[in-house]
Design a protein around this motif. Structure first.
Motif, PDB file in Angstrom:
ATOM      1  N   ALA A   1      35.789  41.280  33.953  1.00  0.00           N
ATOM      2  CA  ALA A   1      35.022  40.958  35.156  1.00  0.00           C
ATOM      3  C   ALA A   1      35.933  40.801  36.372  1.00  0.00           C
ATOM      4  CB  ALA A   1      34.212  39.684  34.936  1.00  0.00           C
ATOM      5  N   TYR A   2      37.065  40.106  36.223  1.00  0.00           N
ATOM      6  CA  TYR A   2      37.996  39.948  37.348  1.00  0.00           C
ATOM      7  C   TYR A   2      38.593  41.287  37.747  1.00  0.00           C
ATOM      8  CZ  TYR A   2      37.944  34.945  36.084  1.00  0.00           C
ATOM      9  OH  TYR A   2      37.574  33.663  35.792  1.00  0.00           O
ATOM     10  N   SER A   3      38.929  42.104  36.757  1.00  0.00           N
ATOM     11  CA  SER A   3      39.512  43.413  37.054  1.00  0.00           C
ATOM     12  C   SER A   3      38.525  44.276  37.829  1.00  0.00           C
ATOM     13  CB  SER A   3      39.925  44.115  35.752  1.00  0.00           C
ATOM     14  OG  SER A   3      40.953  43.403  35.094  1.00  0.00           O
ATOM     15  N   ARG A   4      37.246  44.206  37.438  1.00  0.00           N
ATOM     16  CA  ARG A   4      36.229  44.978  38.164  1.00  0.00           C
ATOM     17  C   ARG A   4      36.115  44.488  39.607  1.00  0.00           C
ATOM     18  NH1 ARG A   4      32.186  44.355  34.974  1.00  0.00           N
ATOM     19  NH2 ARG A   4      32.144  46.422  34.014  1.00  0.00           N
ATOM     20  N   LEU A   5      36.120  43.165  39.806  1.00  0.00           N
ATOM     21  CA  LEU A   5      36.040  42.609  41.166  1.00  0.00           C
ATOM     22  C   LEU A   5      37.183  43.128  42.030  1.00  0.00           C
ATOM     23  CD1 LEU A   5      35.125  38.807  40.782  1.00  0.00           C
ATOM     24  CD2 LEU A   5      33.650  40.679  41.522  1.00  0.00           C
ATOM     25  N   ILE A   6      38.393  43.029  41.518  1.00  0.00           N
ATOM     26  CA  ILE A   6      39.563  43.445  42.297  1.00  0.00           C
ATOM     27  C   ILE A   6      39.491  44.940  42.607  1.00  0.00           C
ATOM     28  CG2 ILE A   6      42.070  43.695  42.274  1.00  0.00           C
ATOM     29  CD1 ILE A   6      42.141  41.215  40.404  1.00  0.00           C
ATOM     30  N   ALA A   7      39.197  45.735  41.579  1.00  0.00           N
ATOM     31  CA  ALA A   7      39.141  47.192  41.776  1.00  0.00           C
ATOM     32  C   ALA A   7      38.076  47.564  42.793  1.00  0.00           C
ATOM     33  CB  ALA A   7      38.871  47.878  40.436  1.00  0.00           C
ATOM     34  N   ARG A   8      36.934  46.888  42.732  1.00  0.00           N
ATOM     35  CA  ARG A   8      35.854  47.174  43.680  1.00  0.00           C
ATOM     36  C   ARG A   8      36.275  46.858  45.107  1.00  0.00           C
ATOM     37  NH1 ARG A   8      31.305  43.036  43.224  1.00  0.00           N
ATOM     38  NH2 ARG A   8      32.508  42.066  44.899  1.00  0.00           N
ATOM     39  N   GLU A   9      36.966  45.735  45.292  1.00  0.00           N
ATOM     40  CA  GLU A   9      37.338  45.299  46.636  1.00  0.00           C
ATOM     41  C   GLU A   9      38.417  46.182  47.268  1.00  0.00           C
ATOM     42  OE1 GLU A   9      35.965  42.645  48.555  1.00  0.00           O
ATOM     43  OE2 GLU A   9      34.469  43.071  47.001  1.00  0.00           O
ATOM     44  N   ILE A  10      39.308  46.752  46.456  1.00  0.00           N
ATOM     45  CA  ILE A  10      40.388  47.568  47.015  1.00  0.00           C
ATOM     46  C   ILE A  10      40.110  49.060  46.867  1.00  0.00           C
ATOM     47  CG2 ILE A  10      42.060  45.755  46.463  1.00  0.00           C
ATOM     48  CD1 ILE A  10      43.175  47.674  44.288  1.00  0.00           C
ATOM     49  N   ALA A  11      38.919  49.413  46.400  1.00  0.00           N
ATOM     50  CA  ALA A  11      38.617  50.808  46.063  1.00  0.00           C
ATOM     51  C   ALA A  11      38.893  51.769  47.213  1.00  0.00           C
ATOM     52  CB  ALA A  11      37.166  50.934  45.607  1.00  0.00           C
ATOM     53  N   ALA A  12      38.415  51.439  48.405  1.00  0.00           N
ATOM     54  CA  ALA A  12      38.582  52.350  49.540  1.00  0.00           C
ATOM     55  C   ALA A  12      40.058  52.542  49.868  1.00  0.00           C
ATOM     56  CB  ALA A  12      37.827  51.811  50.754  1.00  0.00           C
ATOM     57  N   ASP A  13      40.821  51.466  49.872  1.00  0.00           N
ATOM     58  CA  ASP A  13      42.236  51.535  50.226  1.00  0.00           C
ATOM     59  C   ASP A  13      43.055  52.221  49.138  1.00  0.00           C
ATOM     60  OD1 ASP A  13      44.506  50.797  51.939  1.00  0.00           O
ATOM     61  OD2 ASP A  13      45.053  49.457  50.301  1.00  0.00           O
ATOM     62  N   ALA A  14      42.684  51.980  47.876  1.00  0.00           N
ATOM     63  CA  ALA A  14      43.468  52.515  46.756  1.00  0.00           C
ATOM     64  C   ALA A  14      42.946  53.858  46.259  1.00  0.00           C
ATOM     65  CB  ALA A  14      43.470  51.510  45.607  1.00  0.00           C
ATOM     66  N   GLY A  15      41.849  54.338  46.833  1.00  0.00           N
ATOM     67  CA  GLY A  15      41.303  55.619  46.419  1.00  0.00           C
ATOM     68  C   GLY A  15      40.683  55.605  45.039  1.00  0.00           C
ATOM     69  N   LEU A  16      40.035  54.497  44.684  1.00  0.00           N
ATOM     70  CA  LEU A  16      39.411  54.377  43.366  1.00  0.00           C
ATOM     71  C   LEU A  16      37.936  54.760  43.439  1.00  0.00           C
ATOM     72  CD1 LEU A  16      40.884  50.940  42.194  1.00  0.00           C
ATOM     73  CD2 LEU A  16      41.611  53.227  41.485  1.00  0.00           C
TER      74      LEU A  16
ATOM     75  N   VAL B   1      45.102  44.636  36.638  1.00  0.00           N
ATOM     76  CA  VAL B   1      44.960  43.854  35.412  1.00  0.00           C
ATOM     77  C   VAL B   1      45.981  42.726  35.353  1.00  0.00           C
ATOM     78  CG1 VAL B   1      45.185  43.969  32.891  1.00  0.00           C
ATOM     79  CG2 VAL B   1      43.863  45.710  34.107  1.00  0.00           C
ATOM     80  N   THR B   2      47.181  42.951  35.893  1.00  0.00           N
ATOM     81  CA  THR B   2      48.198  41.897  35.923  1.00  0.00           C
ATOM     82  C   THR B   2      47.705  40.693  36.709  1.00  0.00           C
ATOM     83  OG1 THR B   2      50.005  43.494  35.742  1.00  0.00           O
ATOM     84  CG2 THR B   2      50.553  41.327  36.647  1.00  0.00           C
ATOM     85  N   VAL B   3      47.129  40.917  37.871  1.00  0.00           N
ATOM     86  CA  VAL B   3      46.609  39.811  38.686  1.00  0.00           C
ATOM     87  C   VAL B   3      45.460  39.119  37.958  1.00  0.00           C
ATOM     88  CG1 VAL B   3      45.412  39.218  40.830  1.00  0.00           C
ATOM     89  CG2 VAL B   3      47.352  40.798  40.866  1.00  0.00           C
ATOM     90  N   ALA B   4      44.550  39.882  37.364  1.00  0.00           N
ATOM     91  CA  ALA B   4      43.421  39.302  36.641  1.00  0.00           C
ATOM     92  C   ALA B   4      43.907  38.460  35.467  1.00  0.00           C
ATOM     93  CB  ALA B   4      42.494  40.412  36.141  1.00  0.00           C
ATOM     94  N   ASP B   5      44.910  38.939  34.754  1.00  0.00           N
ATOM     95  CA  ASP B   5      45.432  38.242  33.581  1.00  0.00           C
ATOM     96  C   ASP B   5      46.116  36.935  33.975  1.00  0.00           C
ATOM     97  OD1 ASP B   5      46.024  37.879  30.875  1.00  0.00           O
ATOM     98  OD2 ASP B   5      47.943  38.919  31.035  1.00  0.00           O
ATOM     99  N   ILE B   6      46.944  36.993  35.003  1.00  0.00           N
ATOM    100  CA  ILE B   6      47.653  35.781  35.443  1.00  0.00           C
ATOM    101  C   ILE B   6      46.652  34.753  35.969  1.00  0.00           C
ATOM    102  CG2 ILE B   6      49.268  34.860  37.157  1.00  0.00           C
ATOM    103  CD1 ILE B   6      50.842  37.474  36.902  1.00  0.00           C
ATOM    104  N   PHE B   7      45.665  35.207  36.734  1.00  0.00           N
ATOM    105  CA  PHE B   7      44.666  34.270  37.241  1.00  0.00           C
ATOM    106  C   PHE B   7      43.947  33.572  36.096  1.00  0.00           C
ATOM    107  CE2 PHE B   7      40.254  33.282  38.263  1.00  0.00           C
ATOM    108  CZ  PHE B   7      40.440  32.373  39.285  1.00  0.00           C
ATOM    109  N   ASP B   8      43.564  34.320  35.075  1.00  0.00           N
ATOM    110  CA  ASP B   8      42.841  33.677  33.973  1.00  0.00           C
ATOM    111  C   ASP B   8      43.742  32.736  33.189  1.00  0.00           C
ATOM    112  OD1 ASP B   8      40.112  33.753  32.651  1.00  0.00           O
ATOM    113  OD2 ASP B   8      41.418  34.021  30.920  1.00  0.00           O
ATOM    114  N   ALA B   9      45.002  33.102  33.045  1.00  0.00           N
ATOM    115  CA  ALA B   9      45.947  32.223  32.349  1.00  0.00           C
ATOM    116  C   ALA B   9      46.122  30.904  33.092  1.00  0.00           C
ATOM    117  CB  ALA B   9      47.285  32.926  32.189  1.00  0.00           C
TER     118      ALA B   9
END
Length: 376
Positions: free
Chosen positions: A196-211, A313-321
């Motif tokens: 869920a966190y990974s999806r949030l991050i990817a969605r928010e940066i999608a335009a900038d990161a070309g996702l 995923v690194t940011v999502a993992d560290i945040f959850d930890a």
């Protein structure tokens, strides 16, 4: 619509390309027969969150809608369609649709005049809606509807084939975990939160990161596999409450290479190396402990050498930890977690875009934390 032998042209839904590319091929073929169908789009349903999400589309005029999600239960008509399997035709979009959500507003702004919606299923389970849109009033007569069902079946076959392959990978990884008796915190709610966190991050940066929307869902889908290599780490190290010795630390860090070996074996054994998203999965497993400054492991990659899916995923993992109980710590407050992530970004370890993306949607983060809390 069929080839000279009366069969469906295989190139329309063959694997080895992204789902969006296959959708575009199907649309190209459809336009030869029905040039008024300007758009085909598939919205993916996530039963865990009840969200319908933009996934793949082929849009020939105007601007495609991206990064949109909507709770299915909030639409009585769509909920009923998902349950009944019935299709829906709207002959005059401008007269029958009200701008009460982002998708409806977008539909009206684009100037579409008629639409045809088909619910799709995989193994008997609802997986989402296929939308056909036209700039012509009453474009979807009964004959056209019958013909479009063929194209819907093509899309369904393509998606079902890919979903089945992904399920095989995920199920195989879970069997490996169960067989090894993995008993650390990398199960259950943690994995759901990671996705869920990974999806949030990817969605928010999608335009900038070309996702693309497709890539966003693939990142969320494969995020829970990041630490699959821990099945090869003994419990005496994995569950140790205190500090690790140097030898134990090296053994713990070896879970990355072990994870890569597991994923490569699963993909190879089941003949799934053709999947275009298999590289996303491998990148997540191989690079989720790399830092932008080169201080991570196992390869010491720097900056753009680290794939964006791994940085997410690194940011999502560290945040959850940080935010939940671990054998060695108590949970941190939300603000303390964000402050630590920002400090790590400032130190050149984490992607600042990913960190700020998570901070920007703190309300959704809190909702996920509450909905997917660890069992008592």
């Amino acid at each position: 619509m069929l080839d000279s032998t009366g069969a469906i042209p295989a190139y329309l839904w063959q694997q080895g390309s992204s789902a969006n590319e296959r959708m575009e091929r199907i649309h190209d073929h459809l336009l030869e027969v029905y040039p008024d169908v300007d758009r085909i789009a598939f919205a993916l349903y996530d039963p865990k969150s009840d969200l319908l999400k933009t996934f793949i589309n082929s849009t020939r005029s105007g601007n495609a809608i991206h990064g949109y999600q909507y709770r299915l239960h909030e639409s009585r008509s769509l909920s009923q369609m998902a349950k009944s399997g019935e299709c829906r035709v709207i002959d005059d979009v401008q007269a029958n649709i009200t701008p009460d959500n982002q998708h409806s507003s977008w539909l009206l702004e684009q100037g579409y005049l008629s639409s045809f919606t088909i619910p799709l299923y995989d193994a008997g389970l609802f997986i989402g809606f296929l939308f056909f849109d036209s700039f012509r009033l009453q474009a979807f007569d009964s004959k056209m509807q019958r013909d479009l069902m063929l194209y819907a079946n093509l899309v369904n076959m393509s998606l079902s084939s890919e979903f089945a392959a992904v399920r095989t990978i995920l199920a195989s990884a879970q069997v490996a975990r169960d067989f090894a008796g993995l008993r650390d915190f990398e199960i259950g709610a943690h994995l759901d939160r990671m996705a869920a966190y990974s999806r949030l991050i990817a969605r928010e940066i999608a335009a900038d990161a070309g996702l693309s929307d497709e890539a966003i869902e693939q990142i969320a889908l494969f995020a829970p596999l990041h630490d699959v290599g821990k099945i090869g780490i003994p419990d005496r190290v994995l569950l140790k409450p205190g500090a690790l010795t140097e030898q134990e630390r090296l053994l713990m860090e070896s879970h990355v290479e072990k994870g890569e070996q597991i994923i490569h074996k699963i993909v190879g054994d089941f003949g799934l190396s053709h999947l275009p998203d298999s590289q996303i999965m491998i990148n997540i497993v191989a690079c989720h402990h790399e830092y932008l400054d080169g201080s991570g492991y196992p390869r010491g990659l720097k900056g753009e050498q680290i794939p964006i899916e791994a940085r997410i995923v690194t940011v999502a993992d560290i945040f959850d930890a940080l935010s939940f109980n671990r054998p060695y710590k108590q949970p941190w407050s939300l603000e303390s977690c964000f402050e630590e992530l920002r400090c790590m970004a400032a130190a050149g370890k984490l992607d600042g875009r990913c960190v700020e993306a998570l901070v920007a949607v703190r309300g959704e983060v809190q909702e996920i934390m509450g909905r997917l809390s660890d069992p008592e």
